[in-house]
Design an enzyme around this catalytic site. Structure first.
Site, short mmCIF file in Angstrom:
data_model
loop_
_atom_site.label_atom_id
_atom_site.label_comp_id
_atom_site.label_asym_id
_atom_site.label_seq_id
_atom_site.Cartn_x
_atom_site.Cartn_y
_atom_site.Cartn_z
N LYS A 280 -50.59 -12.59 -51.21
CA LYS A 280 -51.43 -11.45 -51.55
C LYS A 280 -52.09 -10.96 -50.26
O LYS A 280 -52.93 -11.65 -49.69
CB LYS A 280 -52.50 -11.86 -52.56
CG LYS A 280 -51.95 -12.18 -53.95
CD LYS A 280 -53.08 -12.58 -54.89
CE LYS A 280 -52.58 -12.94 -56.28
NZ LYS A 280 -52.04 -11.80 -57.02
N ARG A 355 -46.45 -17.31 -65.30
CA ARG A 355 -45.39 -17.55 -66.29
C ARG A 355 -44.61 -18.82 -65.97
O ARG A 355 -44.09 -19.48 -66.85
CB ARG A 355 -44.48 -16.32 -66.38
CG ARG A 355 -43.61 -16.07 -65.17
CD ARG A 355 -43.17 -14.62 -65.05
NE ARG A 355 -44.30 -13.76 -64.71
CZ ARG A 355 -44.19 -12.46 -64.45
NH1 ARG A 355 -43.00 -11.87 -64.53
NH2 ARG A 355 -45.24 -11.75 -64.14
#
Length: 522
Positions: A280, A355
């Site tokens: 990020k 996920r």
């Protein structure tokens, strides 16, 4: 006097009072939608507000603190504003109570008495107001630990009510619900070191010690690699640092009597999300300590179960707690990893780690669910920025076929609204299942993610639900199967609460309102 679990500090003790002129309190906090309603409560208080209104046209929106001729000396008027418009909901009361209590504390009050004037439109106005007051009185875990003398903002919170039995039941219920949100705030709000994975496990064990909830911790790297390979991939870089090693925390509750339903949530617990190798950049990493609010909500919901002890309910939860670190051992895009269900997963983006940590635990839940009574599987996660764009600061929910046939999303949306925990409904469609199979090479089954941010991807918060259903094997238990299994994916990215605000505890109130309906009534 009602208290919270002995392992933690009570945000504020609460007690019941039917007297506005009690000398036990140093302020009266009045929550109302109209100053005319105050006239039914007390003519002297109404007279004071009338005089204020004559010189302050903003009274109905801003409220006020004023002297009153009561032992408390101080009245805080906390208006809800209008509540008769189509879009008004019970949150008006919770927000007004939170603001009013904070104003009372800032004015020097240590023993406020909360008075909520009835509202025919909202049967839970008083309960939601008490919860709003609790929210305003919450003190973050690390501050409580570092400065124990500041562990509470006030010495006692009184709740006004003329029916003592009903008021005491309201207080007990509010404390049970708040104890769950309290745990969720502690876990979700802890910084990356205070709530690093092993310390989350330590906190959870302490929280449920001696309760009706049992805790089992799995932290063996070999177990991860063999049974939870997708989780192991995310944990790989962090595991070389002992204090950052991943933990799978299993929670179990079983109520008395014949079991009629089994609740099986899996929570994303990323204690810090660097993005991994797909790091990020550009300052967007700040705030990623909140990426564990899904697991925090699972722990909080189990605390509500431990407090209310509902009969006929079984619950099995998994907190998938890991740190998505970047380093020489981190997993990378283009890796192909075989999941617990046997599917070969090609990694498209290491920042889609949520996920990954949930998929294999969800598969484990699916394996257990076929032997359980009326199971409902869920994933709860701060999963996608797309959910924030799509539904704002609300929770997004998606049902599979069996859950949709049971009308779960609509029902929990309605149940959550009763307590001001709002949910928006999304839908899993064939496009989402197609998305995760497009572009896979020979010998690969599923694409984990594309390489664009979810916020720039059409249906960016829906297709991860399809990934979880497929990768866990739940998609084999659809409406046409011999063993249909209800599954709902809950994305709380917009609802969990961002720094510098405290975590909200979403969707604990909605879960309790739906699954524990008979116990969340007064």
């Amino acid at each position: 006097m009602t208290t919270f679990p002995k392992w933690g500090r009570l945000p504020t003790p609460v007690s019941h009072s039917a007297k506005l002129d009690s000398s036990d309190y140093d302020s009266v906090v009045v929550v109302a939608s109209d100053i005319n309603d105050v006239k039914k409560l007390s003519e002297p208080l109404f007279s004071v507000l009338q005089k204020l209104a004559s010189v302050d046209s903003a009274l109905d929106s801003n409220g006020a603190v004023t002297y009153v001729d009561l032992p408390a000396k101080r009245m805080v008027y906390a208006p809800t504003g209008k509540v008769d418009r189509d879009y008004d909901d019970v949150r008006r009361f919770g927000e007004a109570a939170e603001k009013g209590i904070k104003r009372a504390v800032s004015s020097g009050s240590y023993k406020p008495l909360l008075v909520v004037l009835p509202c025919p439109k909202f049967k839970n106005a008083t309960l939601v107001s008490i919860l709003g007051a609790f929210q305003g009185l919450y003190v973050p875990l690390q501050y409580r630990e570092a400065v124990p003398e500041k562990a509470t903002k006030c010495n006692e919170l009184g709740i006004y009510g003329t029916d003592s039995d009903r008021t005491n039941k309201l207080i007990a219920l509010a404390c049970a619900l708040e104890s769950g949100r309290f745990i969720a705030r502690d876990i979700g709000g802890g910084d990356p070191e205070r709530m690093a994975p092993p310390r989350v496990a330590e906190y959870v064990q302490k929280a449920f010690q001696g309760s009706a909830v049992t805790v089992e911790i799995v932290s063996d790297r070999k177990v991860f690699e063999k049974e939870y390979p997708l989780f192991a991939a995310v944990d790989r870089a962090a595991h070389v640092v002992e204090r950052h090693r991943g933990q799978l925390i299993f929670l179990k509750y079983e109520g008395e009597g014949p079991i009629t339903k089994t609740i099986m949530p899996v929570g994303k617990g990323i204690t810090y999300d660097t993005g991994g190798a797909d790091i990020k950049a550009g300052g967007v990493m700040a705030g990623m300590s909140r990426d564990k609010c899904g697991s925090a909500a699972v722990a909080g919901f189990f605390q509500v179960l431990a407090s209310l002890r509902p009969k006929g309910i079984k619950a099995i939860g998994i907190m998938a707690v890991a740190r998505n670190s970047v380093g020489e051992d981190c997993y990378v895009s283009d890796e192909v990893i075989t999941s617990r269900s046997g599917l070969r997963i090609r990694i498209g983006n290491t920042d889609a780690e949520g996920r990954m940590v949930m998929a294999d635990p969800l598969c484990k839940m699916r394996e257990m669910a076929v032997h359980e009574i009326n199971p409902h599987l869920m994933t709860i996660a701060t999963l996608t920025g797309h959910a924030c764009l799509a539904v704002g600061n609300y929770t997004a929910i998606m049902d599979n076929g069996p859950s949709g046939q049971a009308d779960f999303a609509r029902k929990i949306q309605a149940a959550g609204l009763e307590l001001g925990d709002c949910i928006e409904i999304s839908t899993l469609r064939r496009d989402d299942y197609d998305f995760i199979r497009v572009g896979v090479a020979d010998g690969e089954d599923i694409l984990q993610c594309n390489n664009a941010p979810s916020s720039r991807t059409p249906r960016g918060h829906q297709f991860p639900g399809a990934f979880l259903a497929e990768t866990s094997g739940i998609s084999k238990h659809g409406l046409s199967s011999d063993k249909p299994i209800k599954y709902s994916h809950i994305d709380i990215a917009g609802a969990a609460g961002d720094l510098p605000n405290n975590p909200t505890g979403a969707p604990i109130l909605a879960l309790a309102s739906y699954f524990l309906e008979d116990y969340v009534k007064v």
